[in-house]
Scaffold this motif. Structure first.
Motif, PDB file in Angstrom:
ATOM      1  N   HIS A  63      -1.915  -1.649  -7.194  1.00 12.06           N
ATOM      2  CA  HIS A  63      -0.567  -1.769  -7.797  1.00 12.06           C
ATOM      3  C   HIS A  63       0.537  -0.932  -7.075  1.00 12.06           C
ATOM      4  O   HIS A  63       0.453   0.042  -6.476  1.00 12.06           O
ATOM      5  CB  HIS A  63      -1.063  -1.019  -9.039  1.00 12.06           C
ATOM      6  CG  HIS A  63      -0.112  -1.234 -10.161  1.00 12.06           C
ATOM      7  ND1 HIS A  63       1.125  -0.598 -10.452  1.00 12.06           N
ATOM      8  CD2 HIS A  63      -0.103  -1.960 -11.301  1.00 12.06           C
ATOM      9  CE1 HIS A  63       1.931  -0.929 -11.469  1.00 12.06           C
ATOM     10  NE2 HIS A  63       1.184  -1.885 -11.908  1.00 12.06           N
ATOM     11  N   PRO A  64       1.741  -1.282  -7.370  1.00 12.54           N
ATOM     12  CA  PRO A  64       3.033  -0.809  -6.562  1.00 12.54           C
ATOM     13  C   PRO A  64       3.198   0.548  -7.203  1.00 12.54           C
ATOM     14  O   PRO A  64       3.137   0.770  -8.338  1.00 12.54           O
ATOM     15  CB  PRO A  64       4.050  -2.022  -6.654  1.00 12.54           C
ATOM     16  CG  PRO A  64       3.756  -2.617  -7.866  1.00 12.54           C
ATOM     17  CD  PRO A  64       2.021  -2.558  -7.846  1.00 12.54           C
ATOM     18  N   PHE A  65       3.742   1.429  -6.320  1.00 15.42           N
ATOM     19  CA  PHE A  65       4.230   2.721  -6.780  1.00 15.42           C
ATOM     20  C   PHE A  65       5.935   2.788  -6.829  1.00 15.42           C
ATOM     21  O   PHE A  65       6.416   2.150  -6.023  1.00 15.42           O
ATOM     22  CB  PHE A  65       3.793   3.746  -5.529  1.00 15.42           C
ATOM     23  CG  PHE A  65       4.450   5.064  -5.891  1.00 15.42           C
ATOM     24  CD1 PHE A  65       5.453   5.434  -4.632  1.00 15.42           C
ATOM     25  CD2 PHE A  65       4.327   5.940  -6.837  1.00 15.42           C
ATOM     26  CE1 PHE A  65       6.059   6.580  -4.728  1.00 15.42           C
ATOM     27  CE2 PHE A  65       4.930   7.368  -6.725  1.00 15.42           C
ATOM     28  CZ  PHE A  65       5.968   7.426  -5.840  1.00 15.42           C
ATOM     29  N   ASP A  66       6.228   3.338  -8.172  1.00 10.46           N
ATOM     30  CA  ASP A  66       7.691   3.213  -8.130  1.00 10.46           C
ATOM     31  C   ASP A  66       8.175   4.401  -8.734  1.00 10.46           C
ATOM     32  O   ASP A  66       7.344   5.422  -9.183  1.00 10.46           O
ATOM     33  CB  ASP A  66       8.355   1.916  -8.927  1.00 10.46           C
ATOM     34  CG  ASP A  66       7.863   1.603  -9.936  1.00 10.46           C
ATOM     35  OD1 ASP A  66       7.729   0.737 -10.388  1.00 10.46           O
ATOM     36  OD2 ASP A  66       7.134   2.536 -10.759  1.00 10.46           O
ATOM     37  N   ALA A  67       9.411   4.536  -9.096  1.00 13.60           N
ATOM     38  CA  ALA A  67       9.783   5.540 -10.217  1.00 13.60           C
ATOM     39  C   ALA A  67       9.235   5.965 -11.429  1.00 13.60           C
ATOM     40  O   ALA A  67       9.267   7.006 -11.918  1.00 13.60           O
ATOM     41  CB  ALA A  67      11.532   5.507 -10.319  1.00 13.60           C
ATOM     42  N   ASP A  68       9.001   4.643 -11.982  1.00 20.12           N
ATOM     43  CA  ASP A  68       8.119   5.125 -13.341  1.00 20.12           C
ATOM     44  C   ASP A  68       6.792   6.043 -13.183  1.00 20.12           C
ATOM     45  O   ASP A  68       6.653   6.563 -14.169  1.00 20.12           O
ATOM     46  CB  ASP A  68       7.881   3.690 -13.711  1.00 20.12           C
ATOM     47  CG  ASP A  68       9.065   2.810 -14.372  1.00 20.12           C
ATOM     48  OD1 ASP A  68       9.020   1.611 -14.175  1.00 20.12           O
ATOM     49  OD2 ASP A  68       9.883   3.521 -14.864  1.00 20.12           O
ATOM     50  N   ALA A 105      -7.246   5.429  -9.067  1.00 21.74           N
ATOM     51  CA  ALA A 105      -6.695   4.993  -8.031  1.00 21.74           C
ATOM     52  C   ALA A 105      -5.505   6.222  -7.475  1.00 21.74           C
ATOM     53  O   ALA A 105      -4.869   7.024  -8.474  1.00 21.74           O
ATOM     54  CB  ALA A 105      -5.599   3.784  -8.473  1.00 21.74           C
ATOM     55  N   GLY A 106      -5.126   6.273  -6.621  1.00 22.87           N
ATOM     56  CA  GLY A 106      -4.367   7.501  -5.793  1.00 22.87           C
ATOM     57  C   GLY A 106      -3.536   6.784  -4.634  1.00 22.87           C
ATOM     58  O   GLY A 106      -3.717   5.805  -4.297  1.00 22.87           O
ATOM     59  N   LEU A 107      -2.645   7.703  -4.221  1.00 19.28           N
ATOM     60  CA  LEU A 107      -1.790   7.250  -3.177  1.00 19.28           C
ATOM     61  C   LEU A 107      -2.271   8.060  -1.785  1.00 19.28           C
ATOM     62  O   LEU A 107      -1.505   8.227  -0.931  1.00 19.28           O
ATOM     63  CB  LEU A 107      -0.238   7.570  -3.221  1.00 19.28           C
ATOM     64  CG  LEU A 107       0.489   6.699  -4.589  1.00 19.28           C
ATOM     65  CD1 LEU A 107       1.577   7.536  -5.264  1.00 19.28           C
ATOM     66  CD2 LEU A 107       0.444   5.493  -4.183  1.00 19.28           C
ATOM     67  N   GLY A 108      -3.544   8.654  -1.941  1.00 20.47           N
ATOM     68  CA  GLY A 108      -3.862   9.546  -0.674  1.00 20.47           C
ATOM     69  C   GLY A 108      -4.559   8.556   0.175  1.00 20.47           C
ATOM     70  O   GLY A 108      -4.743   7.405   0.204  1.00 20.47           O
ATOM     71  N   PRO A 109      -4.927   9.264   1.545  1.00 22.14           N
ATOM     72  CA  PRO A 109      -5.764   8.438   2.471  1.00 22.14           C
ATOM     73  C   PRO A 109      -7.054   7.968   2.148  1.00 22.14           C
ATOM     74  O   PRO A 109      -7.519   6.871   2.624  1.00 22.14           O
ATOM     75  CB  PRO A 109      -5.611   9.454   3.752  1.00 22.14           C
ATOM     76  CG  PRO A 109      -5.835  10.868   2.954  1.00 22.14           C
ATOM     77  CD  PRO A 109      -4.905  10.532   1.750  1.00 22.14           C
ATOM     78  N   PHE A 110      -7.623   8.475   1.062  1.00 17.25           N
ATOM     79  CA  PHE A 110      -8.989   8.087   0.730  1.00 17.25           C
ATOM     80  C   PHE A 110      -9.053   7.474  -0.754  1.00 17.25           C
ATOM     81  O   PHE A 110      -8.091   8.030  -1.691  1.00 17.25           O
ATOM     82  CB  PHE A 110      -9.903   9.195   1.194  1.00 17.25           C
ATOM     83  CG  PHE A 110     -10.362   9.189   2.401  1.00 17.25           C
ATOM     84  CD1 PHE A 110      -9.195  10.191   3.105  1.00 17.25           C
ATOM     85  CD2 PHE A 110     -11.168   8.599   3.186  1.00 17.25           C
ATOM     86  CE1 PHE A 110      -9.355  10.423   4.657  1.00 17.25           C
ATOM     87  CE2 PHE A 110     -11.055   8.787   4.731  1.00 17.25           C
ATOM     88  CZ  PHE A 110     -10.408   9.818   5.301  1.00 17.25           C
TER      89      PHE A 110
END
Lengths: 353, 555
Positions: free
Chosen positions: B98-103, B191-196
């Motif tokens: 899922h894309p990451f954005d300002a929301d 889900a996260g934005l980290g490397p793992f």
């Protein structure tokens, strides 16, 4: 010498050595020799490097880096003097005369073992005395009075026996003030430990009392109008003394272990005081135990105390059941229990042919 | 310029090695993580796992100790320091695609600052009594509004994990956000934005994290990061057990070990080429002694209020002995709580005198203490001075430090007992019941900037250890400390902040509310073939660049 005598000799030797800690220890147990941390046991010498007799002495030590150990420095010699400075032996303030090594803060292990043993053993003795006094008294009361008194005391004993003693001790310790004078800590600790062990002596005393109160001489005393106190003191109590002694040799080492456990957990004696438990706490880390094995010597000391008391308990058991040397397993006809024998005349006694 | 200041710059000047993809890394932890929910995690093992799963807007580079872009590729600050305008990276996706954005940013700040959520980040995000608010400008621009100016505000965003709105908004609105993302949660729901990303939980054995194929960072050649396929976090308990597993090959990285363990490892592995031990030198942690300065406690504590007495105690302490005996030389003696490793903030003009019993005796006399015939120091009422020092039983070093201090004070004729307590019971005595005489504790390691220490230095702070949560400053010097800390917190001029914090340290030296003792070195261990292993003095010491770690050769 018979086993019983040996056990008594050993028992006396251990107690005397610990009681004389102040005289036998070469250093103050709290003294920090900061130039000599983690010194391994130092070997005293009689002859110097050339083989000449030089009296008892120790060499100086050269450190090999932090935690790197030491090596002897033959250029420096420190003679050991006897009967000096109020001690059996000493080697001077700069001498590294650490026969059992030092801990991480440079404190002499031999001195701490002796002084700490005095505390640990004294706590065990005091606590055992308290347990037995309470247990015998309550057991005698329960066995003689019967009825509600017996029910309450015996049920209370069962409950006490069912409690895990360590957690009970921790709970009792938690209610006490945290920081006390060393003497107060020692007394309260002994009292706390003594409180947990009254049940078994009480149950045994109760059973023995119930038997004893039906003896002929007790009935005769009652018929002559002897008071209850008189009967308990003159006729019942002597029958309980062997139980008390037997319980003492069983409980003392256990209570020594209880004090060691509490102090190991930081709930007993505090620095600058020392007990075997506080000494063992320093050896908690595996690297320390591996490289400084001498810090675990209090374990050996506890084991020795246990073994000595075990010998004494065994010897007492042999005497109580009439076992003689070389006659193990076959009861002797003289049954010396409680000072009242039902032995036939001319019965052989322990140690005789 | 001290080595501690140069070394980080040299290290970051080195380019990263180009790594090879593949392999598994096993990391030892003291205890098992309790949760994977950033809104709940307060224990160190959980935070360690969460750092690997998530990313923040702005990060503190663990070597330079300065901030650098992360999910925010750039930002501007308004002149009054109250508005941060962040430009978010484009093309960033969560680990579920899922894309990451300002929301997501706005949602994240809403969750963390909501009083009903009670997130541990909430206190950090309070400026001038009001929470930081986030406002969306466009899909990749957000504005963070602060209620007042706050020096180095971007540092507070380090470690603030960005939350996926698409997965958590429903739970947040239903008031369930604290119940989600525990260890039993199905991996596809996190889900996260980290490397793992979270792959598997084996109870009591390991938490398995696998590579996040959507991770936004690339290496210098454009190859995707992370290099490693998997990281396993294994709870092994006490340090002894971790070290044993490391030597037997069951663990690849030891995050931080004591000097004793380091020494033992060094001896054991002297002949082995596969193990790399590293002493990073001084860290940011400081250990110190402090006295109970709360009023209306036991009368024997009245002497503690006297600054001459506290300075005398400081003068009597042999800090070199503490460094040598407790840490085997792998520590730095301290005279204030700011360590020399904190090169930017330490006040180097303050004296660092060696132990001096003469100085200590003179100060004791000035404090009104006298020596009796037995050589004991006595208070004004003629009673020999005696007190206890508390130390945490879970630490091997702090009771030893307390015992050495006790030995030093006995030379002066003061009777001192050392009492060890379980850490929580100790903290309860210090902060709540206030029933203690003196205590040895340690703080620091979180950040070099003074702002995270506000709670310690403000007299109203709950962590103002010697006399917490005061309604108003009890002493003129504490009033001055309050004023200095508040001023440096809102001063945007770096040089002026430094001068203000220098004065804080000078007051600390003069009044000695804490008597600094030593700062242990940061000691770590890893397999030698682990590439890009560049531990730092700021937590997480070894995994801060987990995305760049790789195996130079297979096992």
């Amino acid at each position: 010498m018979s086993t019983r005598r040996w056990s008594l000799v050993l028992l006396a030797a251990v107690h005397l050595a610990l009681a004389a800690a102040g005289y036998l220890a070469p250093y103050d147990p709290a003294e920090q020799h900061r130039a000599w941390p983690n010194v391994p046991p130092v070997r005293p010498h009689l002859f110097d490097a050339s083989g000449t007799f030089a009296g008892p002495f120790v060499y100086g030590l050269t450190p090999l880096g932090n935690w790197g150990g030491y090596k002897e420095d033959p250029a420096k010699r420190y003679p050991i003097h006897f009967l000096t400075q109020g001690r059996l032996w000493a080697a001077g303030p700069d001498a590294p005369a650490f026969l059992l090594g030092t801990d991480e803060l440079g404190r002499d292990q031999l001195s701490r073992l002796l002084h700490g043993g005095r505390i640990s053993l004294a706590a065990g003795l005091l606590a055992a005395a308290l347990s037995i006094l309470c247990g015998i008294s309550l057991g005698m009361l329960a066995g003689y009075r019967e009825g509600l008194a017996q029910t309450l005391i015996l049920r209370g004993a069962e409950l006490s026996l069912a409690l895990p003693w360590l957690y009970f001790l921790l709970g009792v310790r938690a209610t006490l003030p945290l920081a006390l004078q060393p003497e107060s800590t020692f007394l309260l600790l002994s009292a706390a430990i003594g409180c947990i062990g009254w049940a078994r002596p009480a149950v045994l005393a109760c059973a023995a009392t119930r038997v004893a109160r039906h003896r002929d001489w007790v009935r005769v005393a009652q018929s002559f109008g002897a008071s209850r106190m008189h009967i308990l003191r003159r006729h019942i109590l002597p029958e309980l003394l062997p139980i008390a002694l037997a319980q003492a040799v069983i409980l003392i080492p256990r209570y020594v272990l209880a004090e060691v456990t509490l102090s190991y957990l930081g709930l007993g004696i505090h620095d600058p005081g020392v007990s075997w438990g506080t000494m063992l706490a320093a050896a908690r880390q595996l690297p320390v135990l591996v490289s400084e094995w001498w810090l675990a010597l209090p374990c050996a000391a506890v084991a020795i105390v246990f073994q000595v008391y075990q010998f004494a308990a065994r010897a007492w058991e042999d005497r109580a059941f009439g076992y003689t040397e070389g006659n193990a397993g076959r009861p002797d006809r003289s049954v010396a229990v409680g000072g009242h024998t039902s032995a036939a005349p001319h019965s052989p006694t322990m140690g005789e042919g | 310029m001290p080595l501690a200041a140069i070394l980080p710059l040299l290290l970051t000047a080195q380019p990263w090695e180009k790594g090879k993809h593949g392999g598994r890394l096993i990391v030892a932890q003291k205890a098992e993580s309790k949760t994977l929910n950033p809104v709940l995690a307060i224990d160190a093992p959980s935070r360690e796992a969460i750092r690997l799963l998530h990313a923040d807007l702005i990060s503190i580079n663990r070597h330079t100790l300065r901030t650098e872009p992360a999910l925010a590729e750039s930002w501007t600050v308004s002149a009054d320091g109250r508005q941060y305008r962040l430009k978010l990276r484009r093309g960033v996706h969560f680990s579920d695609g899922h894309p990451f954005d300002a929301d997501d940013v706005v949602f994240t700040f809403q969750v963390y600052t909501d009083p009903k959520t009670a997130a541990p980040q909430r206190d950090l995000l309070q400026i001038a009594g009001k929470p930081v608010s986030a406002r969306k400008v466009d899909t990749h621009t957000v504005v963070l509004e602060l209620a007042g100016p706050y020096a180095a505000a971007e540092r507070i965003f380090d470690g603030i994990a960005m939350l996926p709105r698409h997965l958590l908004e429903a739970d947040y609105k239903a008031g369930r956000i604290a119940q989600v993302w525990n260890l039993a949660t199905a991996p596809e729901k996190i889900a996260g934005l980290g490397p793992f990303r979270f792959a598997q939980y084996k109870p009591g054995e390991a938490i398995v994290l696998e590579r996040n194929s959507h991770y936004w960072k690339k290496d210098d050649s454009g190859a995707p990061l992370p290099y490693l396929d998997e990281i396993q976090l294994r709870p092994l308990g006490a340090e002894d057990a971790q070290v044993l597993r490391f030597t037997s090959g069951g663990v690849d990285v030891l995050n931080r070990i004591s000097a004793r363990s380091m020494d033992a490892l060094g001896k054991e592995t002297a002949a082995r080429q596969d193990i790399h031990l590293e002493d990073l030198g001084g860290g940011l942690e400081s250990n110190f002694l402090f006295f109970n300065l709360n009023p209306a406690t036991a009368t024997h504590r009245a002497i503690f209020q006297n600054a001459d007495f506290r300075r005398a105690v400081s003068a009597a302490i042999d800090r070199e002995a503490i460094v040598r005996l407790v840490f085997g030389g792998k520590a730095t003696p301290l005279w204030t709580h700011v360590t020399p490793a904190n090169a930017h903030w330490v006040n180097r003009s303050l004296p660092r005198p060696a132990k001096s019993l003469d100085t200590a005796r003179a100060l004791m006399r000035k404090a009104g203490l006298t020596t009796n015939a037995q050589g004991r120091l006595c208070t004004a009422n003629g009673k020999p001075l005696e007190f206890t020092i508390l130390a945490a039983s879970s630490s091997q070093e702090r009771p030893q430090m307390a015992t050495l201090v006790a030995g030093d004070l006995r030379e002066l004729g003061i009777g001192v007992q050392v009492v060890t307590l379980e850490l929580r019971a100790l903290v309860d005595r210090v902060l709540n019941t206030k029933d203690y005489d003196a205590c040895v504790l340690g703080i620091g390691g979180g950040d070099a900037d003074p702002n995270p220490e506000m709670n310690v230095w403000l007299s109203s702070g709950s962590m103002h250890l010697w006399h917490p949560a005061q309604d108003k400053p009890a002493t003129p010097w504490e009033a001055e400390l309050d004023s200095l800390m508040r001023e440096q917190m809102v001063t945007l001029d770096a040089a002026k902040r430094k001068r203000l914090f220098d004065r804080v340290q000078q007051i600390e030296w003069e009044q000695a509310p804490v008597i600094a003792l030593a700062s242990p070195n940061i000691l770590v261990a890893a397999r030698r073939r682990l590439g890009n292993f560049r531990p730092a003095i700021l937590d997480p010491y070894t995994l801060w660049n987990a995305e760049r770690l790789y195996w130079r050769s297979p096992k």
